[in-house]
Every structure is written in C-alpha cells, then in structure tokens.
Design a protein around this motif. Structure first.
Motif, PDB file in Angstrom:
ATOM      1  N   PHE A   1     -14.071   8.918   5.303  1.00 38.76           N
ATOM      2  CA  PHE A   1     -14.407   7.591   5.473  1.00 38.76           C
ATOM      3  C   PHE A   1     -15.511   7.994   5.688  1.00 38.76           C
ATOM      4  O   PHE A   1     -16.742   8.169   6.310  1.00 38.76           O
ATOM      5  CB  PHE A   1     -14.157   6.854   6.297  1.00 38.76           C
ATOM      6  CG  PHE A   1     -14.686   5.134   6.090  1.00 38.76           C
ATOM      7  CD1 PHE A   1     -14.073   4.923   5.230  1.00 38.76           C
ATOM      8  CD2 PHE A   1     -15.275   4.523   7.112  1.00 38.76           C
ATOM      9  CE1 PHE A   1     -14.076   3.429   4.902  1.00 38.76           C
ATOM     10  CE2 PHE A   1     -15.639   3.353   6.806  1.00 38.76           C
ATOM     11  CZ  PHE A   1     -15.067   2.758   6.222  1.00 38.76           C
ATOM     12  N   ARG A   2     -17.107   7.118   4.762  1.00 35.89           N
ATOM     13  CA  ARG A   2     -18.198   7.147   5.201  1.00 35.89           C
ATOM     14  C   ARG A   2     -18.667   5.532   4.695  1.00 35.89           C
ATOM     15  O   ARG A   2     -17.943   4.351   4.107  1.00 35.89           O
ATOM     16  CB  ARG A   2     -19.113   7.683   3.295  1.00 35.89           C
ATOM     17  CG  ARG A   2     -20.701   7.718   3.712  1.00 35.89           C
ATOM     18  CD  ARG A   2     -21.364   8.962   2.586  1.00 35.89           C
ATOM     19  NE  ARG A   2     -22.659   8.745   2.764  1.00 35.89           N
ATOM     20  CZ  ARG A   2     -23.215   9.772   1.677  1.00 35.89           C
ATOM     21  NH1 ARG A   2     -22.450  10.496   1.220  1.00 35.89           N
ATOM     22  NH2 ARG A   2     -24.406   9.701   2.004  1.00 35.89           N
TER      23      ARG A   2
ATOM     24  N   LEU B   1      -6.361   3.837   4.649  1.00 37.74           N
ATOM     25  CA  LEU B   1      -6.784   5.190   4.159  1.00 37.74           C
ATOM     26  C   LEU B   1      -5.419   5.813   3.938  1.00 37.74           C
ATOM     27  O   LEU B   1      -4.531   5.440   4.586  1.00 37.74           O
ATOM     28  CB  LEU B   1      -8.082   6.122   4.417  1.00 37.74           C
ATOM     29  CG  LEU B   1      -9.120   5.758   4.825  1.00 37.74           C
ATOM     30  CD1 LEU B   1     -10.298   6.685   5.605  1.00 37.74           C
ATOM     31  CD2 LEU B   1      -9.061   6.121   3.409  1.00 37.74           C
ATOM     32  N   THR B   2      -4.753   7.125   4.045  1.00 34.00           N
ATOM     33  CA  THR B   2      -3.927   7.754   3.574  1.00 34.00           C
ATOM     34  C   THR B   2      -3.730   8.956   3.526  1.00 34.00           C
ATOM     35  O   THR B   2      -4.635   9.401   2.421  1.00 34.00           O
ATOM     36  CB  THR B   2      -2.490   6.943   3.400  1.00 34.00           C
ATOM     37  OG1 THR B   2      -1.522   8.176   3.784  1.00 34.00           O
ATOM     38  CG2 THR B   2      -2.709   7.026   1.633  1.00 34.00           C
ATOM     39  N   PHE B   3      -3.839  10.062   4.070  1.00 35.23           N
ATOM     40  CA  PHE B   3      -3.449  11.682   3.844  1.00 35.23           C
ATOM     41  C   PHE B   3      -2.235  12.627   4.230  1.00 35.23           C
ATOM     42  O   PHE B   3      -2.385  12.117   5.530  1.00 35.23           O
ATOM     43  CB  PHE B   3      -4.410  12.239   4.472  1.00 35.23           C
ATOM     44  CG  PHE B   3      -5.581  12.116   5.541  1.00 35.23           C
ATOM     45  CD1 PHE B   3      -4.496  12.529   6.659  1.00 35.23           C
ATOM     46  CD2 PHE B   3      -5.881  10.776   5.965  1.00 35.23           C
ATOM     47  CE1 PHE B   3      -5.704  12.389   7.995  1.00 35.23           C
ATOM     48  CE2 PHE B   3      -6.618  10.354   6.704  1.00 35.23           C
ATOM     49  CZ  PHE B   3      -6.881  11.823   8.375  1.00 35.23           C
TER      50      PHE B   3
ATOM     51  N   PHE C   1       0.988  -1.422  -0.185  1.00 32.86           N
ATOM     52  CA  PHE C   1       0.112   0.060  -0.164  1.00 32.86           C
ATOM     53  C   PHE C   1       0.754   1.689   0.182  1.00 32.86           C
ATOM     54  O   PHE C   1       1.826   1.508   1.158  1.00 32.86           O
ATOM     55  CB  PHE C   1      -0.762   0.091   0.861  1.00 32.86           C
ATOM     56  CG  PHE C   1      -1.871   1.565   1.373  1.00 32.86           C
ATOM     57  CD1 PHE C   1      -1.441   2.334   2.240  1.00 32.86           C
ATOM     58  CD2 PHE C   1      -3.097   1.226   0.262  1.00 32.86           C
ATOM     59  CE1 PHE C   1      -2.085   3.405   2.021  1.00 32.86           C
ATOM     60  CE2 PHE C   1      -4.192   1.784   0.496  1.00 32.86           C
ATOM     61  CZ  PHE C   1      -3.605   3.485   1.497  1.00 32.86           C
ATOM     62  N   ASN C   2       1.129   2.007  -0.617  1.00 32.71           N
ATOM     63  CA  ASN C   2       1.602   3.150  -1.194  1.00 32.71           C
ATOM     64  C   ASN C   2       1.508   4.221  -0.512  1.00 32.71           C
ATOM     65  O   ASN C   2      -0.137   4.042  -0.671  1.00 32.71           O
ATOM     66  CB  ASN C   2       1.875   3.695  -2.700  1.00 32.71           C
ATOM     67  CG  ASN C   2       2.586   4.978  -2.835  1.00 32.71           C
ATOM     68  OD1 ASN C   2       4.204   4.469  -2.709  1.00 32.71           O
ATOM     69  ND2 ASN C   2       1.912   5.605  -3.032  1.00 32.71           N
ATOM     70  N   VAL C   3       2.040   4.958   0.232  1.00 33.69           N
ATOM     71  CA  VAL C   3       1.719   6.351   0.809  1.00 33.69           C
ATOM     72  C   VAL C   3       3.006   7.193   0.881  1.00 33.69           C
ATOM     73  O   VAL C   3       3.994   6.856  -0.069  1.00 33.69           O
ATOM     74  CB  VAL C   3       2.009   5.829   2.751  1.00 33.69           C
ATOM     75  CG1 VAL C   3       0.946   5.155   3.418  1.00 33.69           C
ATOM     76  CG2 VAL C   3       3.582   6.029   2.772  1.00 33.69           C
TER      77      VAL C   3
ATOM     78  N   VAL D   1      -5.517   4.132   9.174  1.00 28.16           N
ATOM     79  CA  VAL D   1      -5.047   5.624   8.619  1.00 28.16           C
ATOM     80  C   VAL D   1      -3.906   5.795   8.697  1.00 28.16           C
ATOM     81  O   VAL D   1      -3.215   5.270   9.912  1.00 28.16           O
ATOM     82  CB  VAL D   1      -5.870   6.279  10.027  1.00 28.16           C
ATOM     83  CG1 VAL D   1      -5.899   7.896   8.885  1.00 28.16           C
ATOM     84  CG2 VAL D   1      -7.470   5.860   9.316  1.00 28.16           C
ATOM     85  N   PHE D   2      -2.837   6.086   7.758  1.00 26.50           N
ATOM     86  CA  PHE D   2      -1.401   6.829   7.605  1.00 26.50           C
ATOM     87  C   PHE D   2      -1.514   7.486   7.855  1.00 26.50           C
ATOM     88  O   PHE D   2      -1.710   8.229   6.240  1.00 26.50           O
ATOM     89  CB  PHE D   2      -0.937   5.697   6.357  1.00 26.50           C
ATOM     90  CG  PHE D   2      -0.737   3.661   6.540  1.00 26.50           C
ATOM     91  CD1 PHE D   2      -2.120   3.340   5.607  1.00 26.50           C
ATOM     92  CD2 PHE D   2      -0.444   3.318   7.438  1.00 26.50           C
ATOM     93  CE1 PHE D   2      -2.002   2.246   5.366  1.00 26.50           C
ATOM     94  CE2 PHE D   2      -0.985   1.819   7.554  1.00 26.50           C
ATOM     95  CZ  PHE D   2      -1.412   1.445   7.131  1.00 26.50           C
TER      96      PHE D   2
END
Length: 624
Positions: free
Chosen positions: A536-537, A523-525, A475-477, A608-609
């Motif tokens: 997220f929903r 998720l990543t942000f 998983f790319n971040v 979450v990252f």
C-alpha cells in the motif's frame, strides 16, 4: 587359581558398532576386566561403545574376573582349612561357585595324596575338572588372593594346537593333548607321540618259534624257520603248497597243460582243442565250423544273420550297427553321431531311431525336425495385452496400469496419487480410480480448472453467488468473499463510495484535530508472500515545494506484520514479517501534511484479507 566359565571369542580386529566409535575387542575386554577388578556390577557397566558385541565382551570379561576371584577364594579355603561344608553358608550364585571350587580342589588334593593320576576320567564338568587337576598338580606356590593371575585358557589367549587342552598355571599356561597317542605310542616331554619298540622293551607276544620285528605303532612276528621252494609260510609258521599253475603265467610250453603237485607242478601234452567258432566232430578228431545262425533266434536277436567259416556276421536293421567285438547289433545314437544336424533344437535318442523336440516357446514343425514359433497369445496368458515374440511372449498393460513384479502377467492399477509426484498431480485433492485418477477442489470458493488438476477461485461477486445485502458491497478474495459496509463517524459526511469528509468546524481545537478525510481501502493477498513486499502507498495527490509529510500506522497492526517506510512522495506500507496463516487486519494509516505553515491530517482505513495461497490437502485426508 580357579578357572572361570569358558567363553571363547573368535572376533579379533575392529568391532563395527551401530553408528558409534570403532572399538577393538581387546579394548572392550580390558575395560570389562578393569571394572571386574574394581568389583563393579558387571550387569550395569557404563558402555564405551554402542556396539552390542562390545557390550557382551565387557560383561563377560568382567564376569570372568569376578568368578575367578570367587573361585580362587574357594580354592584357598580348601588349601588353608581343608574343608568346605561350614565355610560357605547361604545359596547365592557366588557362594555356590566358591563352594564348588573348594570341593573340586579337595578332590584333586585327595587324588594327589593317594597317588592317583591327576588327569582322571571322572565326568565332573569342565570347570570342576580344571580346578581338580590344578590342585592335584599343585607344585607351584599357593594362589594368593592379592595376586590376580590371567587365565589365558579362559580368554582364548593360548597358542595350543587342535587336539590339545589348555591348562592354566600361575602366570602362564601349558598345553596337553586331549586324546591319547593310541596303542603303540607314548607321549614325550615335548607333548609329541613316539613309537614304542615292543621288541626292545619285551612287550611283544611272539611265540618262541617266531622273532619280533618292530613297526610304527605295532610289531610283527616272523617265523624263524623258512619253508622250501614251492611252499609259502602262513601267519602260524606252517608251510602251504603254492599252486604254480595259478600263481605263474604259462609255466608250461605251448601245447601243454599245467598240473599242480605238492611243492611243484607237471606239464602234460594237450588234447585236441577247437577254437572259437568250431567244435569237435562226432569222431572227436577234427574241428568243424559252428553255424551260429541256426535256431529260432540265432545269434543276431531279430536281425539278419550270415554264417561264416569259424564265425558269423549280423545284417543289422536301420538304426543299428554291428559290433565286431561283442558280435551283436547295437543301437546307433544318432544324436551323438550327428550333433546339430538332425534336429533344430533338441534330439532324443530312441532304440533304432531318434526323435526331435523343441524348447519352450516353440512347437515341432510338420517335418518332425524343425521348430516353429508358438504364438502363446492365442491362449490369452496375459490379463490385458499380449505381444508374441520369437520363442516367447510379452505382456503389457493399458495406460494407468503396470505389469506385476510377481508374475509378469497380471496388470495392477497405478495409484497416481501415491506416486512420488502424486502431491503435484492435483493442487488440492487426488482420488485414484482404476486405470486413472481425478482431482477435487474444496466444496465452496473454488472450481476445477480446465486442465482438470488446478483449482481456480470463483468470483462470487461477479457470478452473483454471494450473500451480501443491498447495503453491503461484495469484495472477492481467494476461495471466498467479504461483505463490506462502512458508516461515517459523527461530524463527517459521506463523499463517494469509500470516503468520508469532515464537516465545517466551529474553530474548536478538538474539531480541528480530526482528520480532514477518512478513506476506506480493501486489500487481499495470499499467505507466505516474500518479505518485504510493498502492499500500500499513501501520499498527497499533488506536491508543493516545501511540503512536509509524515505517515505512520496508528492502529490495527497486531503482530507487527506491517511497517512503513518513507518515499519521496509519501510513504509505503510493506509486509515485514512472514504471514503463514490466513487472517484479517484493519489497519489505520495517518498522514500529516505541513503545507504553507498549516498541518492537515488524513486517515486511511485499510482492510487486509490474507487468504490461503492455494487450497492444499494431503492425499486421502478427510477435510473438516
């Protein structure tokens, strides 16, 4: 009263403190005097202003009051006890001041008793002299220690004029001239100098044959007996003959000569006298012309000479002109006679000629008069590029360099990384090079963008540069990657890449309470995203009228950075607090769905990252 140390302040008006309130010098001095009257420590006064000048005024005015009080004690001791040696034991500064004032007061009283002048010429020092004169002129009542007199002389509050000395008195002061009036004058009661009439007072030294005549500051002795015509009287009264031939202009008729005699003169007939340009002949009875042009040099000193009757004339060379008065050839200053007409720039006179010169940046043309522009660039005066301009030159630099402010000739490298905008040149790190610069990115996770300044993320999952095993997913971040894997808990089976479903239950309450489905999300942000931001929903895949949905975060919300809010079709998870540092979260979101009287539970595992939004490093910082 005893005068203290004289400190003159020529500052009046407002003292500008260093960022503090504005205080006048009078306010600063008044505060110091009041604290001195209270016997406070003058070296540790509470400051009323941040101004250094105000602090000095406070300390000095306070010290003046204390020293006046100490000196007053010494003066009163001299007046009351008549002695000082046994009254002041010890060697402190206060004791020395009091004893000095006591001793100097005794000197003044001794001068008064012996009838000596109070204004003596002893070199006692200024403070001792003031005390001695004050005690000698002791016509006023004794100074009492309970009456604090203001010493206007010490505070500079007197109106004495230049050349006058201020003498303090009880409750006032008086002005006295420092320099005597001088010989021939006397000092009046109004402190002014008045001429002494030596003739009237009989203080002159004129001899009996002379009479006295007064003048300002002096006198003159005039002889009583006057000399007759043809004589003049000297300072001793003697009669001296006057030479009328020298003292008078033309006492005799034309053609006669003046001969002086004792007390008079006589006129005699002139003999033959030839004028200028003539001389007597050999017989001495006739004037003949003089040939001034004869001789090796003649009268014209190297120039042409033409003899005239009774005179001569010079034929001057080029560059000279004949002066009819001095009768010589004088150099012509062509630069002065023809200003701006001979030379283009500067004209310098020379004997019999002139020469032209040029100002800096020009050279003399071949005609010797005009000036041509000098191409200074031919001598390479600049360190890089040179542009010749009329009368001068201009140095300029190549891209990445700037002209030195010191000499305007050398070029200095521009450190683009150190410019005010240097922090925005490179997104991560800037390296200055001669005439240019280059940007760097972190060693891993980023690569330099095509613009040569920004750093862009490397997708290790796409490029295959990750280190995940075959059982893990990549998983790319931003700036890196994560290796992910999950296993379904007991009583669940894997149904797809990111989902686990519950096995059939045996109708036990414990099994029925477990979620029907567990779904894994990633998720990543970046850090510092705006608050709030929905990330997220969650909700049912389809809706049925009468559904009742409850969604909540049931785990992993460390720091309470996330929150849930209801929406018509489920719920949304949002970032509710600023996340300033990179960190990972493993959140558990539970959804309860009441449909047709049956409640079903669903669980979402959200990884979450939060990563650094951009790689940032100060210029020339050393990364760890």
């Amino acid at each position: 009263m005893g005068p203290g140390i004289v400190i003159l302040f020529s500052l009046f008006g407002v003292l500008n403190g260093q960022g503090g309130n504005q205080m006048s010098i009078d306010e600063c001095c008044k505060d110091g005097r009041d604290r001195g009257i209270d016997n406070q420590d003058c070296t540790a006064l509470p400051l009323i202003s941040e101004s250094t000048t105000c602090r000095i005024v406070q300390e000095q005015c306070c010290a003046t009051v204390l020293e006046d009080s100490i000196c007053t004690n010494g003066i009163n001791m001299a007046k009351d006890q008549g002695g000082c040696d046994t009254q002041f034991p010890g060697s402190t500064c206060e004791t020395k001041t009091a004893k000095m004032c006591c001793d100097c007061c005794l000197l003044g009283r001794a001068a008064q008793e012996k009838g000596l002048p109070c204004d003596h010429s002893l070199s006692l020092g200024y403070q001792c002299g003031l005390v001695s004169r004050a005690c000698c002129d002791d016509g006023a009542p004794d100074v009492k220690t309970n009456t604090l007199d203001i010493n206007e002389c010490l505070l500079g509050a007197s109106n004495c004029r230049g050349g006058e000395r201020c003498i303090n008195t009880l409750g006032s002061f008086r002005c006295q001239r420092e320099v005597s009036c001088g010989t021939g004058y006397e000092l009046t009661d109004s402190n002014n100098c008045k001429d002494i009439d030596e003739c009237e007072s009989g203080t002159h030294n004129c001899a009996p044959d002379f009479m006295c005549q007064n003048t300002q500051g002096s006198f003159r002795c005039r002889p009583k007996n006057q000399c007759g015509d043809g004589y003049i009287q000297d300072a001793l009264g003697s009669c001296i003959d006057i030479n009328e031939c020298l003292a008078q202009t033309g006492p005799c008729h034309p053609g006669q000569s003046c001969v002086n005699t004792v007390g008079s003169f006589t006129c005699q007939r002139n003999s033959v006298n030839c004028g200028r340009g003539y001389h007597l002949n050999d017989n001495g009875n006739r004037c003949v012309d003089i040939d001034e042009c004869k001789g090796p040099d003649g009268e014209c000193a190297g120039h042409g000479c033409i003899n005239l009757v009774g005179s001569f004339r010079c034929e001057c060379k080029i560059g000279f002109i004949f002066n009819s008065i001095s009768r010589v050839c004088e150099d012509i200053n062509e630069c002065r006679h023809y200003p701006g007409r001979l030379c283009a720039h500067k004209c310098e006179n020379a004997v019999g000629s002139y020469k032209c010169s040029c100002t800096q940046g020009f050279k003399l043309a071949s005609d010797g008069r005009n000036c041509d522009d000098l191409n200074e660039c031919e001598s390479s005066p600049c360190s890089q590029e040179c542009a010749n301009v009329y009368g001068s030159y201009q140095c300029y630099c190549r891209r990445g360099y700037q002209l030195s402010d010191r000499d305007g000739i050398n070029c200095e490298d521009i450190d683009e990384c150190a410019l005010p905008t240097g922090g925005h040149i490179c997104s991560y790190r800037c390296h200055n090079t001669p005439g240019s610069f280059h940007c760097n990115c972190p060693a891993t996770g980023y690569t330099l963008a095509p613009n040569g300044r920004s750093c862009q993320d490397v997708d290790e999952c796409v490029t295959g540069t990750h280190t995940c095993s075959e059982t893990e997913s990549c998983f790319n971040v931003q700036g890196g990657f994560r290796c992910l894997s999950f296993e379904c808990p007991p009583n669940y089976r894997r149904a797809g890449e990111n989902r686990c479903e519950r096995l059939l239950c045996n109708q036990t309450s414990e099994c029925l309470a477990l979620p029907l489905r567990i779904t894994y999300y990633h998720l990543t942000f970046p850090t510092n995203i705006p608050v709030p931001t929905n990330v997220f929903r969650m909700g049912p895949s389809n809706t049925v009228p009468g559904d009742h949905v409850q969604i909540a975060i049931v785990g992993g919300n460390k720091g309470d950075f996330f929150g849930m809010q209801r929406v018509p079709s489920g719920g949304e998870m949002a970032v509710t607090r600023p996340i300033t540092e990179p960190q990972d979260f493993e959140l558990s979101l539970e959804m309860r769905l009441l449909r047709y009287g049956t409640t079903s539970t669903y669980l979402a595992k959200v990884l979450v990252f939060v990563v650094q939004e951009q790689p940032i490093l100060p210029y020339n910082a050393i990364p760890e």
